[in-house]
Design a protein around this motif. Structure first.
Motif, short mmCIF file in Angstrom:
data_model
loop_
_atom_site.label_atom_id
_atom_site.label_comp_id
_atom_site.label_asym_id
_atom_site.label_seq_id
_atom_site.Cartn_x
_atom_site.Cartn_y
_atom_site.Cartn_z
N UNK A 18 -71.17 -29.07 11.04
CA UNK A 18 -70.27 -29.11 8.86
C UNK A 18 -70.63 -30.33 9.66
N UNK A 19 -71.29 -31.62 8.49
CA UNK A 19 -70.95 -32.70 7.76
C UNK A 19 -70.38 -32.98 7.30
N UNK A 20 -69.14 -34.38 7.14
CA UNK A 20 -68.16 -35.09 6.13
C UNK A 20 -68.89 -36.10 5.83
N UNK A 44 -84.44 -41.61 -3.70
CA UNK A 44 -83.01 -41.10 -3.96
C UNK A 44 -83.17 -39.82 -5.02
N UNK A 45 -82.76 -38.34 -4.60
CA UNK A 45 -82.56 -38.21 -6.14
C UNK A 45 -81.54 -37.12 -5.20
N UNK A 46 -80.86 -37.01 -6.63
CA UNK A 46 -79.61 -36.70 -6.98
C UNK A 46 -79.63 -34.87 -6.43
N UNK A 47 -78.31 -34.74 -5.26
CA UNK A 47 -78.09 -33.30 -4.51
C UNK A 47 -76.93 -32.50 -5.31
N UNK A 48 -76.14 -32.80 -5.81
CA UNK A 48 -74.57 -32.62 -6.81
C UNK A 48 -73.93 -34.07 -6.90
N UNK A 49 -73.25 -33.42 -8.27
CA UNK A 49 -72.38 -34.82 -8.83
C UNK A 49 -71.19 -33.65 -9.48
N UNK A 50 -70.01 -34.52 -9.73
CA UNK A 50 -68.46 -34.28 -10.05
C UNK A 50 -68.06 -35.04 -10.49
N UNK A 61 -74.90 -25.06 0.43
CA UNK A 61 -74.11 -25.42 1.70
C UNK A 61 -73.78 -26.64 1.55
N UNK A 62 -73.51 -26.96 0.15
CA UNK A 62 -73.13 -28.79 -0.18
C UNK A 62 -71.71 -28.27 -1.03
N UNK A 63 -70.92 -29.60 -1.04
CA UNK A 63 -70.07 -29.37 -1.79
C UNK A 63 -69.09 -30.81 -1.53
N UNK A 64 -68.57 -30.25 -2.94
CA UNK A 64 -68.34 -32.27 -3.00
C UNK A 64 -66.68 -32.34 -3.50
N UNK A 65 -65.48 -32.69 -2.65
CA UNK A 65 -64.43 -32.88 -3.43
C UNK A 65 -63.89 -33.94 -3.76
N UNK A 71 -58.07 -42.00 -5.05
CA UNK A 71 -59.80 -42.73 -5.21
C UNK A 71 -60.48 -42.35 -4.02
N UNK A 72 -60.66 -40.88 -3.85
CA UNK A 72 -61.54 -40.88 -2.74
C UNK A 72 -63.08 -38.92 -2.73
N UNK A 73 -63.91 -39.87 -2.49
CA UNK A 73 -64.32 -38.26 -2.52
C UNK A 73 -65.39 -38.02 -1.35
N UNK A 74 -65.33 -36.34 -0.99
CA UNK A 74 -66.17 -36.36 -0.26
C UNK A 74 -67.60 -35.52 -0.17
N UNK A 75 -68.44 -35.54 0.53
CA UNK A 75 -69.56 -34.51 0.74
C UNK A 75 -69.71 -33.89 2.03
N UNK A 76 -69.59 -32.15 1.16
CA UNK A 76 -69.88 -31.30 2.73
C UNK A 76 -71.03 -31.35 3.10
N UNK A 77 -71.64 -30.69 3.99
CA UNK A 77 -72.70 -29.85 4.41
C UNK A 77 -72.59 -28.97 5.43
N UNK A 78 -72.53 -27.75 5.21
CA UNK A 78 -71.91 -26.53 6.00
C UNK A 78 -73.43 -26.37 6.74
#
Lengths: 111, 112
Positions: A18-20, A44-50, A61-65, A71-78
């Motif tokens: 996994x990558x964070x 650049x291309x959009x992969x996910x937004x929140x 396989x992609x998640x964002x929290x 005031x922080x957000x993270x991208x998780x790739x499994x």
């Protein structure tokens, strides 16, 4: 104005791991947080937004929290794959304010 | 389905020369942007427009000018090119600031 910091600047993982990637923002009024993927020599291309009304969003396989309080957000790739190798950018904005990008993370997935 | 189209893709300029980078979009987006991306670095906003006839400076506007006479077109003008303007330039558009930005394929500019 908004300031977005992104860490780490480079990240190397083994295929299947996994990558964070983490970002912090300064403007508490920001309410839109996209992630862009830029492959070498490409646009650049959009992969996910929140948006600020949700705490987590998943797409395969992609998640964002998002943690609005901190005031922080993270991208998780499994289950990373070699084709996930790219530069990833986080960004933040709100109505009438332009997107502010983080400095980018170069992700390398080793086969 | 063209999206955002930039021309040219590559250009070499001599110091002091001028040029215009063209950008057009066919999605009827009001918002258009110009970014520059230096090697290994992030995206810095040069200028943006919220609609035809309206433009404003971004983070790094010095040495550049823009115009927005139509919804579709947002050209970027470089006057008196300098080596510091060597970069990859991306045009982008969106229907709102809190919506997906669509990028053009980029223009790689070298000033020698």
């Amino acid at each position: 104005g908004e300031n977005v910091e992104q860490h780490p600047s480079t990240l190397s993982v083994q295929e299947g791991d996994s990558a964070v990637i983490k970002c912090t923002y300064s403007d508490s009024a920001s309410n839109y947080f996209p992630w862009y993927k830029q492959e070498l020599g490409k646009r650049p291309q959009l992969i996910i937004d929140i948006r600020s009304n949700v705490g987590e969003k998943k797409d395969q396989r992609i998640a964002v929290t998002l943690n609005k309080t901190a005031k922080h957000f993270s991208l998780h790739i499994t289950e990373t794959q070699p084709e996930d190798s790219a530069v990833y950018f986080c960004a933040a904005s709100r109505a009438s304010n332009m997107l502010t990008f983080g400095g980018g993370t170069r992700l390398m997935v080793k086969p | 389905n063209a999206g955002v189209t930039q021309t040219p893709k590559f250009r070499i300029l001599k110091i002091g020369q001028s040029m215009t980078l063209q950008c057009t979009q066919d999605m009827n987006h009001n918002y258009m942007y110009w970014y520059r991306q230096d090697p290994g670095m992030g995206l810095k906003l040069i200028y943006y427009s919220v609609g035809a006839g309206i433009t404003d400076k971004g983070e790094v506007p010095n040495g550049y000018n823009v115009s927005r006479s139509t919804t579709e077109d947002f050209p970027l003008r470089l006057e008196l090119a300098a080596p510091s303007q060597t970069s990859v330039y991306f045009c982008a558009s969106s229907y709102a600031t809190i919506a997906e930005a669509f990028f053009g394929q980029g223009t790689r500019l070298t000033v020698v």
